[in-house]
Design a protein around this motif. Sequence first.
Motif, PDB file in Angstrom:
ATOM      1  N   LEU A 143       0.818  -1.220   0.000  1.00 14.29           N
ATOM      2  CA  LEU A 143       0.000   0.000   0.000  1.00 14.29           C
ATOM      3  C   LEU A 143       0.849   1.267   0.000  1.00 14.29           C
ATOM      4  O   LEU A 143       0.313   2.372  -0.082  1.00 14.29           O
ATOM      5  CB  LEU A 143      -0.915   0.009   1.235  1.00 14.29           C
ATOM      6  N   GLY A 144       2.165   1.088   0.110  1.00 13.57           N
ATOM      7  CA  GLY A 144       3.061   2.242   0.136  1.00 13.57           C
ATOM      8  C   GLY A 144       3.072   2.965   1.473  1.00 13.57           C
ATOM      9  O   GLY A 144       3.576   4.088   1.564  1.00 13.57           O
ATOM     10  N   MET A 145       2.536   2.330   2.525  1.00 11.30           N
ATOM     11  CA  MET A 145       2.460   2.971   3.831  1.00 11.30           C
ATOM     12  C   MET A 145       3.765   2.854   4.611  1.00 11.30           C
ATOM     13  O   MET A 145       4.083   3.701   5.447  1.00 11.30           O
ATOM     14  CB  MET A 145       1.301   2.377   4.646  1.00 11.30           C
ATOM     15  N   VAL A 146       4.525   1.773   4.358  1.00 11.05           N
ATOM     16  CA  VAL A 146       5.803   1.576   5.029  1.00 11.05           C
ATOM     17  C   VAL A 146       6.843   1.145   4.001  1.00 11.05           C
ATOM     18  O   VAL A 146       6.504   0.711   2.891  1.00 11.05           O
ATOM     19  CB  VAL A 146       5.724   0.528   6.164  1.00 11.05           C
ATOM     20  N   SER A 147       8.095   1.243   4.392  1.00  4.93           N
ATOM     21  CA  SER A 147       9.205   0.893   3.499  1.00  4.93           C
ATOM     22  C   SER A 147       9.306  -0.613   3.309  1.00  4.93           C
ATOM     23  O   SER A 147       8.923  -1.408   4.182  1.00  4.93           O
ATOM     24  CB  SER A 147      10.507   1.433   4.085  1.00  4.93           C
ATOM     25  N   GLU A 148       9.857  -1.003   2.178  1.00  2.00           N
ATOM     26  CA  GLU A 148      10.079  -2.428   1.913  1.00  2.00           C
ATOM     27  C   GLU A 148      11.163  -3.004   2.816  1.00  2.00           C
ATOM     28  O   GLU A 148      11.352  -4.218   2.879  1.00  2.00           O
ATOM     29  CB  GLU A 148      10.455  -2.636   0.446  1.00  2.00           C
ATOM     30  N   ARG A 149      11.864  -2.148   3.536  1.00  2.51           N
ATOM     31  CA  ARG A 149      12.881  -2.607   4.496  1.00  2.51           C
ATOM     32  C   ARG A 149      12.287  -2.883   5.883  1.00  2.51           C
ATOM     33  O   ARG A 149      13.016  -3.171   6.830  1.00  2.51           O
ATOM     34  CB  ARG A 149      13.991  -1.558   4.621  1.00  2.51           C
ATOM     35  N   SER A 150      10.976  -2.818   6.005  1.00  2.00           N
ATOM     36  CA  SER A 150      10.299  -3.092   7.283  1.00  2.00           C
ATOM     37  C   SER A 150      10.450  -4.560   7.658  1.00  2.00           C
ATOM     38  O   SER A 150      10.623  -5.432   6.792  1.00  2.00           O
ATOM     39  CB  SER A 150       8.819  -2.716   7.174  1.00  2.00           C
ATOM     40  N   TYR A 151      10.347  -4.841   8.952  1.00  2.00           N
ATOM     41  CA  TYR A 151      10.610  -6.207   9.416  1.00  2.00           C
ATOM     42  C   TYR A 151       9.888  -6.488  10.728  1.00  2.00           C
ATOM     43  O   TYR A 151       9.297  -5.601  11.353  1.00  2.00           O
ATOM     44  CB  TYR A 151      12.113  -6.421   9.586  1.00  2.00           C
ATOM     45  N   VAL A 152       9.964  -7.761  11.138  1.00  2.00           N
ATOM     46  CA  VAL A 152       9.352  -8.226  12.387  1.00  2.00           C
ATOM     47  C   VAL A 152      10.454  -8.762  13.287  1.00  2.00           C
ATOM     48  O   VAL A 152      11.256  -9.607  12.866  1.00  2.00           O
ATOM     49  CB  VAL A 152       8.314  -9.341  12.126  1.00  2.00           C
ATOM     50  N   LEU A 153      10.500  -8.269  14.526  1.00  2.00           N
ATOM     51  CA  LEU A 153      11.495  -8.735  15.498  1.00  2.00           C
ATOM     52  C   LEU A 153      10.799  -9.512  16.612  1.00  2.00           C
ATOM     53  O   LEU A 153       9.962  -8.966  17.328  1.00  2.00           O
ATOM     54  CB  LEU A 153      12.252  -7.556  16.103  1.00  2.00           C
ATOM     55  N   PHE A 154      11.150 -10.785  16.762  1.00  2.00           N
ATOM     56  CA  PHE A 154      10.672 -11.592  17.879  1.00  2.00           C
ATOM     57  C   PHE A 154      11.689 -11.519  19.011  1.00  2.00           C
ATOM     58  O   PHE A 154      12.898 -11.579  18.781  1.00  2.00           O
ATOM     59  CB  PHE A 154      10.501 -13.059  17.457  1.00  2.00           C
ATOM     60  N   VAL A 155      11.200 -11.390  20.238  1.00  2.00           N
ATOM     61  CA  VAL A 155      12.066 -11.348  21.419  1.00  2.00           C
ATOM     62  C   VAL A 155      11.751 -12.561  22.280  1.00  2.00           C
ATOM     63  O   VAL A 155      10.678 -12.641  22.881  1.00  2.00           O
ATOM     64  CB  VAL A 155      11.851 -10.061  22.240  1.00  2.00           C
ATOM     65  N   ASP A 156      12.683 -13.514  22.328  1.00  2.00           N
ATOM     66  CA  ASP A 156      12.494 -14.705  23.149  1.00  2.00           C
ATOM     67  C   ASP A 156      12.913 -14.395  24.580  1.00  2.00           C
ATOM     68  O   ASP A 156      14.089 -14.190  24.864  1.00  2.00           O
ATOM     69  CB  ASP A 156      13.324 -15.869  22.588  1.00  2.00           C
ATOM     70  N   ASP A 157      11.938 -14.372  25.479  1.00  2.00           N
ATOM     71  CA  ASP A 157      12.186 -13.999  26.873  1.00  2.00           C
ATOM     72  C   ASP A 157      12.634 -15.217  27.689  1.00  2.00           C
ATOM     73  O   ASP A 157      11.996 -15.595  28.658  1.00  2.00           O
ATOM     74  CB  ASP A 157      10.916 -13.384  27.475  1.00  2.00           C
ATOM     75  N   GLY A 158      13.726 -15.832  27.276  1.00  2.00           N
ATOM     76  CA  GLY A 158      14.278 -16.969  28.010  1.00  2.00           C
ATOM     77  C   GLY A 158      13.329 -18.149  28.080  1.00  2.00           C
ATOM     78  O   GLY A 158      13.189 -18.771  29.138  1.00  2.00           O
ATOM     79  N   SER A 159      12.693 -18.488  26.975  1.00  2.00           N
ATOM     80  CA  SER A 159      11.718 -19.587  26.948  1.00  2.00           C
ATOM     81  C   SER A 159      12.380 -20.929  27.261  1.00  2.00           C
ATOM     82  O   SER A 159      13.555 -21.153  26.952  1.00  2.00           O
ATOM     83  CB  SER A 159      11.046 -19.668  25.570  1.00  2.00           C
ATOM     84  N   SER A 160      11.598 -21.819  27.856  1.00  3.20           N
ATOM     85  CA  SER A 160      12.095 -23.157  28.195  1.00  3.20           C
ATOM     86  C   SER A 160      11.655 -24.194  27.170  1.00  3.20           C
ATOM     87  O   SER A 160      12.035 -25.362  27.271  1.00  3.20           O
ATOM     88  CB  SER A 160      11.606 -23.563  29.594  1.00  3.20           C
ATOM     89  N   ASP A 161      10.856 -23.782  26.181  1.00  5.27           N
ATOM     90  CA  ASP A 161      10.431 -24.716  25.142  1.00  5.27           C
ATOM     91  C   ASP A 161      11.213 -24.414  23.859  1.00  5.27           C
ATOM     92  O   ASP A 161      12.300 -23.847  23.903  1.00  5.27           O
ATOM     93  CB  ASP A 161       8.913 -24.639  24.921  1.00  5.27           C
ATOM     94  N   ALA A 162      10.664 -24.770  22.711  1.00  8.20           N
ATOM     95  CA  ALA A 162      11.380 -24.628  21.441  1.00  8.20           C
ATOM     96  C   ALA A 162      11.123 -23.288  20.765  1.00  8.20           C
ATOM     97  O   ALA A 162      11.311 -23.162  19.549  1.00  8.20           O
ATOM     98  CB  ALA A 162      10.984 -25.768  20.507  1.00  8.20           C
ATOM     99  N   THR A 163      10.742 -22.270  21.517  1.00  6.00           N
ATOM    100  CA  THR A 163      10.435 -20.969  20.928  1.00  6.00           C
ATOM    101  C   THR A 163      11.598 -20.406  20.113  1.00  6.00           C
ATOM    102  O   THR A 163      11.412 -19.930  18.991  1.00  6.00           O
ATOM    103  CB  THR A 163      10.034 -19.961  22.031  1.00  6.00           C
ATOM    104  N   TRP A 164      12.801 -20.467  20.655  1.00  2.40           N
ATOM    105  CA  TRP A 164      13.950 -19.910  19.938  1.00  2.40           C
ATOM    106  C   TRP A 164      14.237 -20.690  18.661  1.00  2.40           C
ATOM    107  O   TRP A 164      14.599 -20.092  17.637  1.00  2.40           O
ATOM    108  CB  TRP A 164      15.187 -19.884  20.826  1.00  2.40           C
ATOM    109  N   ASP A 165      14.067 -21.998  18.673  1.00  4.41           N
ATOM    110  CA  ASP A 165      14.261 -22.800  17.469  1.00  4.41           C
ATOM    111  C   ASP A 165      13.272 -22.378  16.390  1.00  4.41           C
ATOM    112  O   ASP A 165      13.620 -22.296  15.208  1.00  4.41           O
ATOM    113  CB  ASP A 165      14.090 -24.289  17.785  1.00  4.41           C
ATOM    114  N   VAL A 166      12.029 -22.100  16.801  1.00  3.96           N
ATOM    115  CA  VAL A 166      11.013 -21.652  15.844  1.00  3.96           C
ATOM    116  C   VAL A 166      11.401 -20.296  15.263  1.00  3.96           C
ATOM    117  O   VAL A 166      11.295 -20.068  14.046  1.00  3.96           O
ATOM    118  CB  VAL A 166       9.623 -21.570  16.521  1.00  3.96           C
TER     119      VAL A 166
END
Length: 326
Positions: free
Chosen positions: A37-60
Motif C-alpha cells: 500500500l506504500g504505507m511503510v518501506s520495503e525494508r520493514s521487518y518483524v522482530l521476535f524477542v524470546d524472553d528466556g523460553s524453556s520450550d522450542a520458541t527460539w528454534d522456531v
Amino acid sequence: MEQAPVLAIVIPCFNEAEVLPATSPAFRAKVEELVGLGMVSERSYVLFVDDGSSDATWDVIEGLAADWGVFCGIRLSRNRGHQNALLAGLMEVRGKCDISISIDCDGQDDINAMNDMVEAYRDGAEVVYGVRSSRKTDTAFKRGSAQAFYKLLSGMGAEAVYNHADYRLLGNKVLDALSQFEEVNLFLRGMVPLVGFKSTSVYYERHERVAGESHYPLRKMVALAVDGITSLSVKPIRSITMLGIAVSIVSFIGVIWAIVTALMGNSVAGWASLVCVLCLLSGVQLLSIGVIGEYVGKTYLETKRRPRFIVSQHAGFGDASDADES
C-alpha cells in the motif's frame, strides 16, 4: 514525495512454540500488505524477542528468520518478564526503524489496527495507543479486575490510557526519549505517557487466543498492578501518613474517654476492647510497613543498577554473536 517509514514490529515471546507457527504468517502478510500500500518501506521487518523460553520458541524463531527475510529475533539470556522483554526489543530496533509497533504474539490484538496506527503517525502522531473498544471476550472477573485496576491507577495519580495494554506505535523520537529512562522497575504503559509527544488512540476488538494458554495468570496480573502503582505514584505512602493521623486522632479521643471514665469511677476491666484496639493498630502498622517496604525494595533494586536484560543471541536481521545488555 515523502519517503515511506521503516516499520519494526516488536513481539515479545515466552514459551510460544505452539503459537508462533500459527500467527507468524499473519505478521508477515501484514508487513507485505503495508509495503504494497506504500504505507511503510520495503525494508520493514518483524522482530521476535524470546524472553528466556524453556520450550522450542527460539528454534522456531531461528527457523522463521532463516526462511523469511522479514523475520529476525533476539534471545534474552534468561526470563526477565514481559516488560523487560518488550523494552529489549524496542531498544534493539531503536535507530534501525522510523516507527515501531509492539504487539503480543498470541493473535488476540487485531493486527489490522496497524493500518490505522501508521496512518495516524503519517498525520503527525508520534505515539499511537491501541485501545480495546470492549471487553466482551473477558470473563466477568477479569473485566471487573481490569476496570478496578485502571481506576485505582487514576486515583493514585498515575497516568495510563484506559483499556490499553502494550499494543502501540512509537516513533523513533519516542524510542530515543524512552532510552533515557533508566529505572529497573518497568511499567511501560505508564512510562510512555510520561515521555510526551503528540499522541492519539486507535480502537479495536480483541479476539480469542489463537493457540496455547495465557502466560499472565492472576498472580502476574497482581504483580504488574503493584509495579504499576508503586513505579508511578507515591500516593500509597502519603495515604499511610493520612491513615496514621486519623488513627492518632481516634486514639487520642479514646485516651480522653478512658481517663474521664476512670475519674468517674465507671471503668470496668475488660479484655475485649483491649484486644480489638491491639488488633486494629497491629494490622494498620503491618500494612503500613508492607507498603513502605515495597518502596524500599524498589529503591534498593534501582540503586544496584543491574542490567534490565541481557541479549545472548541474534537471528536473522542484525545477526551478532556478542551479548548485549541494558
